[in-house]
Enzyme design. Structure first.
Site, short mmCIF file in Angstrom:
data_model
loop_
_atom_site.label_atom_id
_atom_site.label_comp_id
_atom_site.label_asym_id
_atom_site.label_seq_id
_atom_site.Cartn_x
_atom_site.Cartn_y
_atom_site.Cartn_z
N ASN A 9 0.70 -1.19 0.22
CA ASN A 9 0.20 -0.04 -0.03
C ASN A 9 0.94 1.24 0.18
OD1 ASN A 9 -1.74 1.90 0.58
ND2 ASN A 9 -2.41 1.47 2.52
N TRP A 10 1.30 1.89 -1.25
CA TRP A 10 2.18 3.06 -1.47
C TRP A 10 1.16 4.25 -0.74
CZ3 TRP A 10 3.65 2.41 -7.10
CH2 TRP A 10 4.22 1.25 -7.37
N LYS A 11 0.10 4.19 -0.38
CA LYS A 11 -0.55 5.65 0.39
C LYS A 11 -0.34 6.72 -0.67
CE LYS A 11 0.05 3.40 4.84
NZ LYS A 11 -0.01 3.37 5.98
N HIS A 94 -9.49 0.96 4.96
CA HIS A 94 -8.12 1.09 5.58
C HIS A 94 -8.40 2.04 6.89
CE1 HIS A 94 -4.04 2.44 6.44
NE2 HIS A 94 -3.75 1.53 5.62
N GLU A 96 -6.80 4.39 7.60
CA GLU A 96 -6.66 6.04 7.30
C GLU A 96 -8.00 6.49 6.95
OE1 GLU A 96 -2.85 5.23 5.57
OE2 GLU A 96 -2.08 4.92 7.41
N GLU A 166 -5.60 -5.42 10.29
CA GLU A 166 -4.70 -4.10 10.74
C GLU A 166 -4.77 -3.69 12.00
OE1 GLU A 166 -2.47 -3.17 6.71
OE2 GLU A 166 -4.23 -1.79 7.02
N GLY A 172 2.48 1.85 10.77
CA GLY A 172 3.35 3.01 10.41
C GLY A 172 3.98 3.42 11.81
N SER A 212 3.15 -2.44 10.21
CA SER A 212 4.82 -2.66 10.46
C SER A 212 5.49 -3.89 10.10
CB SER A 212 5.10 -2.12 11.97
OG SER A 212 4.84 -0.96 12.17
N GLY A 233 2.71 -1.34 4.21
CA GLY A 233 2.84 0.08 3.81
C GLY A 233 4.33 0.71 3.88
C1 PEP Z 1 -0.87 0.07 6.02
O1 PEP Z 1 -0.80 1.16 5.60
O2 PEP Z 1 -1.72 -0.73 5.59
C2 PEP Z 1 0.34 -0.63 6.92
C3 PEP Z 1 0.25 -1.86 7.30
O3 PEP Z 1 1.50 0.27 6.98
P1 PEP Z 1 2.80 0.01 7.64
O4 PEP Z 1 3.20 -1.38 7.16
O5 PEP Z 1 3.62 1.01 7.46
O6 PEP Z 1 2.49 -0.31 9.19
#
Ligand code: PEP
Length: 252
Positions: A9-11, A94, A96, A166, A172, A212, A233
């Site tokens: 997920n490049w956001k 998600h 976010e 998640e 993050g 993470s 992410g």
């Molecule tokens: C995500 O945004 O879906 C995510 C899991 O981010 P990260 O891997 O950076 O925690």
């Protein structure tokens, strides 16, 4: 056997040139072949270019879409548009989207139906906040999100759904859930699915873990019986670290 599924997920990151180079790097460096399903979810304005650069070697997904098929919805994209440019997946719900943009389970559910109707795979995210975990509400929150986001999804449709657990406190933050903490929730999600869809369907649905995930923790997380992949992410923004996670999935 559920084939591991690793999605990046490049956001809201990368330029177009960086995204194209990143997906090419993933496609060229991936030695897992068909053993691991791999996708990147790019910003919507770059999807077309990323699909072209992926050349069918890496799947591509959108990070969100609107539930309506077309019309006066300024700034939105439809599931059909994502499909039109060659996407196979759409991330939905998600944290976010839920917490910054205020999406409810009902909103996510409408999007799930739109994505399924377009013939794409929804990656449906669920997960608790830190205060919800600390007050012992994780399983209630996840159950509400699961049932709310999947209301009206038929047995047949459920076969193509992917769930991503998640925990919001792990996204993050560098704070990864332990394999045991993640497995406990994943097993609970499978039990919820079994109650609604029966064992045969529930056993086939992939449940990704997200929060993470890095090359050095991927294999241990993915070796848990109900962890079938990862939604990644930060570590999906560099080909080397994303490839390290794919390798971890292949080894688990
Ligand atoms: C995500 O945004 O879906 C995510 C899991 O981010 P990260 O891997 O950076 O925690």
């Amino acid at each position: 056997m559920r084939r591991p599924f690793i999605a990046g997920n490049w956001k809201m990151n990368t330029t177009k040139a960086e995204g194209v180079a990143l997906v090419k790097g993933v496609a060229e460096g991936n030695t897992a072949g068909d053993s691991v399903e791999v996708a990147v979810c790019a910003p919507s304005v770059y999807l077309d270019a990323v699909v072209t650069a992926a050349a069918g070697k890496v799947g591509v997904g959108a990070q969100n879409c609107y539930h309506e098929a077309s019309g006066a919805f300024t700034g939105e994209i439809s599931a059909a548009m994502a499909k039109d440019v060659g996407c196979q997946y759409v991330i939905l719900g998600h944290s976010e989207r839920r917490h910054i943009f205020g999406e409810s389970n009902a909103d996510v559910c409408k999007k799930v139906h739109a994505v399924l109707a377009a013939g794409l795979v929804p990656i449906v995210c669920v997960g608790e906040l830190l205060e919800e975990r600390e007050s012992g509400k994780t399983s209630d929150v996840v159950a509400e999100q699961m049932y709310g986001s999947l209301a009206g999804v038929t047995d047949e449709q459920m076969k193509s759904v992917v769930i991503a657990y998640e925990p919001v406190w792990a996204i993050g933050t560098g704070k990864v859930a332990t394999p045991e903490q993640a497995e406990e929730v994943h097993a609970g999600i499978r039990t919820l699915m079994t109650a609604k869809y029966g064992e045969a369907i529930s056993e086939g649905v992939r449940i990704q873990y997200g929060g993470s995930v890095k090359p050095d923790n991927a294999a241990e997380l993915l070796s848990q019986p109900n962890i079938d992949g990862a939604l990644v992410g930060g570590a999906s923004l560099k080909a080397d670290s994303f490839l390290g996670i794919i390798a971890g999935a292949n080894a688990s």
